[in-house]
Design a protein around this motif. Structure first.
Motif, PDB file in Angstrom:
ATOM      1  N   SER A  20       0.930  -1.179  -0.227  1.00  0.00           N
ATOM      2  CA  SER A  20      -0.109   0.051   0.032  1.00  0.00           C
ATOM      3  C   SER A  20       0.745   1.368   0.062  1.00  0.00           C
ATOM      4  N   ARG A  21       0.508   2.089  -0.917  1.00  0.00           N
ATOM      5  CA  ARG A  21       1.226   3.435  -0.932  1.00  0.00           C
ATOM      6  C   ARG A  21       0.649   4.671  -0.968  1.00  0.00           C
TER       7      ARG A  21
ATOM      8  N   HIS B  82      -0.282  -4.126  -5.840  1.00  0.00           N
ATOM      9  CA  HIS B  82      -0.135  -2.797  -5.209  1.00  0.00           C
ATOM     10  C   HIS B  82      -1.457  -1.919  -5.140  1.00  0.00           C
ATOM     11  N   THR B  83      -1.725  -1.510  -3.846  1.00  0.00           N
ATOM     12  CA  THR B  83      -2.750  -0.513  -3.789  1.00  0.00           C
ATOM     13  C   THR B  83      -2.159   0.970  -3.728  1.00  0.00           C
ATOM     14  N   GLU B  84      -2.528   1.843  -4.763  1.00  0.00           N
ATOM     15  CA  GLU B  84      -1.842   3.113  -4.545  1.00  0.00           C
ATOM     16  C   GLU B  84      -2.583   3.978  -4.186  1.00  0.00           C
TER      17      GLU B  84
ATOM     18  N   ASP C 203      10.409   3.963  -6.480  1.00  0.00           N
ATOM     19  CA  ASP C 203      10.016   2.708  -5.778  1.00  0.00           C
ATOM     20  C   ASP C 203      11.151   1.739  -5.436  1.00  0.00           C
TER      21      ASP C 203
ATOM     22  N   SER D 148       1.627   7.247  -6.090  1.00  0.00           N
ATOM     23  CA  SER D 148       1.788   6.189  -7.323  1.00  0.00           C
ATOM     24  C   SER D 148       3.162   6.028  -7.712  1.00  0.00           C
ATOM     25  N   TYR D 149       3.372   4.834  -7.833  1.00  0.00           N
ATOM     26  CA  TYR D 149       4.598   4.520  -8.580  1.00  0.00           C
ATOM     27  C   TYR D 149       4.705   3.699  -9.733  1.00  0.00           C
TER      28      TYR D 149
ATOM     29  N   SER E 150      -7.677   1.637  -7.540  1.00  0.00           N
ATOM     30  CA  SER E 150      -6.561   0.923  -7.326  1.00  0.00           C
ATOM     31  C   SER E 150      -6.991  -0.443  -6.127  1.00  0.00           C
TER      32      SER E 150
END
Ligand SMILES: Cc1cc2nc3c(=O)[nH]c(=O)nc-3n(C[C@H](O)[C@H](O)[C@H](O)COP(=O)(O)O)c2cc1C
Length: 212
Positions: free
Chosen positions: A138-139, A176-178, A153, A142-143, A198
């Motif tokens: 989780s971020r 990934h959850t961004e 990242d 966004s990457y 996302s």
């Protein structure tokens, strides 16, 4: 019978997005594997201490040559190591902290990314080879490819590199959850729809991965 080792590392408890996604995977996996074994470790709530020089020496010393303190250091890490050895599937929840992984997850990795588990240079096989690994990140931002912060990242590339050393890269998936901060940072308000998409995609992906 298959065994799932589920590890979370977010410090945010019930508010954690990575915990939500790993829980969704675990629920779907349990449905698909009703006779499967399940072990849970919460590195956010119960962090492991950093490794020390005694442990580092212990892992490089054959068991029969270890000193008493080295033996104790190995024994202290053994529950963590035994969980990994017993797992067929390792599910990791990893928030992005300062472009990388939480230090609590690093302390766990420091116990298992050690000489006894390094893959053989010639065969490419080690004691952990063959296990399936699913990492739910989780971020806040966004990457994704093409975004301005793509090169920041150090989470997925780091995990891929360290897992390749110990054979955990053969069946390794990232979900990934961004943009999770879009809901709390006013300047990111225009990204909220993307954040929702996302997370929806992450749920859909882990459901499919768990059923596979
Ligand atoms: C200590 C700390 C450092 C963070 N560093 C970053 C960062 O470098 N990049 C980013 O996109 N988000 C960063 N965030 C935001 C988190 O990645 C985001 O809130 C994520 O959803 C946390 O995972 P969780 O919801 O599972 O707790 C940071 C959050 C914390 C608490």
């Amino acid at each position: 019978m298959s065994n799932l080792l589920h590890i979370d590392s977010s410090i945010q408890g019930d508010q954690s997005v990575s915990r939500e996604i790993t829980a969704a995977f675990a629920d779907a996996w349990k449905l698909a594997n009703p006779a499967g074994g399940y072990v849970y470790r919460d590195l956010g709530a119960d962090p492991l201490p950093h490794i020390d020089a005694t442990y580092y020496l212990a892992v490089q010393t054959p068991a029969e040559q270890r000193t008493e303190v080295q033996h104790e250091a190995w024994q202290a890490a053994k529950p963590v190591i035994d969980e990994v050895l017993a797992a067929d599937v390792i599910l990791l929840g990893s928030p992005m902290y300062n472009f990388s992984i939480p230090s609590a997850l690093k302390a766990w990795i420091d116990r298992i990314a050690v000489r006894p588990f390094f893959v053989d240079q010639e065969t490419g096989v080690g004691a952990l080879t063959g296990k399936r690994v699913v990492v739910a990140t989780s971020r806040g931002g966004s990457y994704a490819p093409g975004t301005p912060r793509e090169s920041f990242d150090f989470q997925e590339p780091y995990l891929r590199a360290v897992f390749s050393m110990i054979g955990l890269d053969q069946d390794l998936s990232f979900v990934h959850t961004e943009l999770t901060l879009a809901h709390v940072v006013p300047e990111m308000a225009q990204l909220r729809d993307l954040a929702v998409s996302s997370k929806e995609l992450a749920h859909e992906t882990v459901r499919k991965l768990a059923a596979a």
